[in-house]
Motif scaffolding. Structure first.
Motif, PDB file in Angstrom:
ATOM      1  N   LYS A  20      57.577 -67.340   7.072  1.00  0.00           N
ATOM      2  CA  LYS A  20      58.389 -68.805   7.345  1.00  0.00           C
ATOM      3  C   LYS A  20      58.742 -67.817   9.348  1.00  0.00           C
ATOM      4  CE  LYS A  20      60.730 -70.739   4.235  1.00  0.00           C
ATOM      5  NZ  LYS A  20      61.370 -70.986   3.230  1.00  0.00           N
ATOM      6  N   ALA A  77      54.688 -68.034  10.976  1.00  0.00           N
ATOM      7  CA  ALA A  77      54.712 -69.118  10.744  1.00  0.00           C
ATOM      8  C   ALA A  77      54.588 -69.660  11.705  1.00  0.00           C
ATOM      9  CB  ALA A  77      54.946 -70.070   9.250  1.00  0.00           C
ATOM     10  N   LYS A  88      49.506 -66.523  11.803  1.00  0.00           N
ATOM     11  CA  LYS A  88      49.991 -67.543  11.385  1.00  0.00           C
ATOM     12  C   LYS A  88      49.397 -67.329  10.001  1.00  0.00           C
ATOM     13  CE  LYS A  88      51.085 -70.419  15.801  1.00  0.00           C
ATOM     14  NZ  LYS A  88      52.660 -70.786  15.311  1.00  0.00           N
ATOM     15  N   LYS A  89      48.275 -67.530   9.850  1.00  0.00           N
ATOM     16  CA  LYS A  89      47.509 -67.525   8.242  1.00  0.00           C
ATOM     17  C   LYS A  89      47.861 -66.671   7.489  1.00  0.00           C
ATOM     18  CE  LYS A  89      43.174 -68.502   6.070  1.00  0.00           C
ATOM     19  NZ  LYS A  89      41.740 -68.255   6.532  1.00  0.00           N
ATOM     20  N   GLN A  99      52.092 -67.973   6.738  1.00  0.00           N
ATOM     21  CA  GLN A  99      51.581 -68.828   5.208  1.00  0.00           C
ATOM     22  C   GLN A  99      50.643 -68.205   4.049  1.00  0.00           C
ATOM     23  OE1 GLN A  99      53.460 -72.390   6.017  1.00  0.00           O
ATOM     24  NE2 GLN A  99      53.242 -70.953   3.940  1.00  0.00           N
ATOM     25  N   HIS A 100      50.403 -67.589   3.874  1.00  0.00           N
ATOM     26  CA  HIS A 100      50.301 -67.039   2.812  1.00  0.00           C
ATOM     27  C   HIS A 100      50.962 -66.249   2.369  1.00  0.00           C
ATOM     28  CE1 HIS A 100      47.240 -65.248  -0.215  1.00  0.00           C
ATOM     29  NE2 HIS A 100      47.400 -64.415  -0.032  1.00  0.00           N
ATOM     30  N   ASP A 141      53.814 -68.799   0.521  1.00  0.00           N
ATOM     31  CA  ASP A 141      53.341 -69.131  -0.503  1.00  0.00           C
ATOM     32  C   ASP A 141      52.865 -68.008  -2.101  1.00  0.00           C
ATOM     33  OD1 ASP A 141      52.962 -71.247   0.984  1.00  0.00           O
ATOM     34  OD2 ASP A 141      50.530 -71.197   1.080  1.00  0.00           O
TER      35      ASP A 141
END
Length: 184
Positions: free
Chosen positions: A54, A57, A66-67, A70-71, A74
């Motif tokens: 977090k 990101a 950033k990608k 986020q992965h 998740d």
């Protein structure tokens, strides 16, 4: 009469709580110390990846970082939910925070920005996933509880993939600001 009922209800409350605590203690006592530790380690690792993900990101300067972050939020968020359910089913309280080691790393990264943050985050991701993968492999082979063994075996290929991704980003220059932007 009303006062008597309130007093009786108050006296019964600790009994029902004690019975629930005893039930949880009995379920927990079925786990070996190592199995309980493995379950706690999995939860702390997932929690750490969600928290640092977090942060990354928001703070990362590279779109690839950033990608990736986020992965991590998740994927490890799903793992965290599954781990909490498993811990509760075993009569354990899930961890409420990442380990002190992970908290310290997060605190250090909070003061960073830009390429310095990206590098530090990706290096931490490599280190964390190497450590977690080692622990998962040990639990997948050595846990006495079949559900903990299965949970570790299920997480192992996911964490291995995360490690490969982290190594690739760390070496590929995205963490050093040299990654190509996908935004146009």
């Amino acid at each position: 009469m009303k006062t008597l009922l309130v007093c009786l209800a108050a006296l019964m409350l600790p009994v029902s709580v004690s019975a629930q605590d005893a039930k949880q203690d009995k379920a927990k006592s079925k786990l070996s110390r190592q199995d309980a530790r493995s379950l706690r380690d999995m939860g702390e690792a997932d929690m750490a990846e969600v928290q640092t993900g977090k942060l990354a990101a928001q703070k990362a300067s590279s779109p690839e970082v950033k990608k990736f972050a986020q992965h991590m939020v998740d994927e490890h968020g799903k793992g965290l939910s599954e781990g909490e359910a498993l811990a509760r089913s075993k009569g354990m309280q899930p961890p409420s925070a990442p380990s002190k080691k992970h908290q310290s790393a997060l605190k250090k990264m909070e003061s960073m920005s830009g390429e310095e943050f990206d590098r530090a985050y990706m290096q931490q991701m490599v280190k964390d996933h190497e450590d977690t993968l080692k622990k998962l492999r040990a639990a997948a082979k050595g846990a006495k509880d079949p559900e903990i063994r299965a949970a570790a075996a299920k997480k192992e290929p996911i964490v291995s993939q995360h490690l490969q991704m982290a190594r690739s980003l760390s070496k590929g220059g995205a963490a050093a600001g040299g990654g190509k932007s996908t935004a146009k």
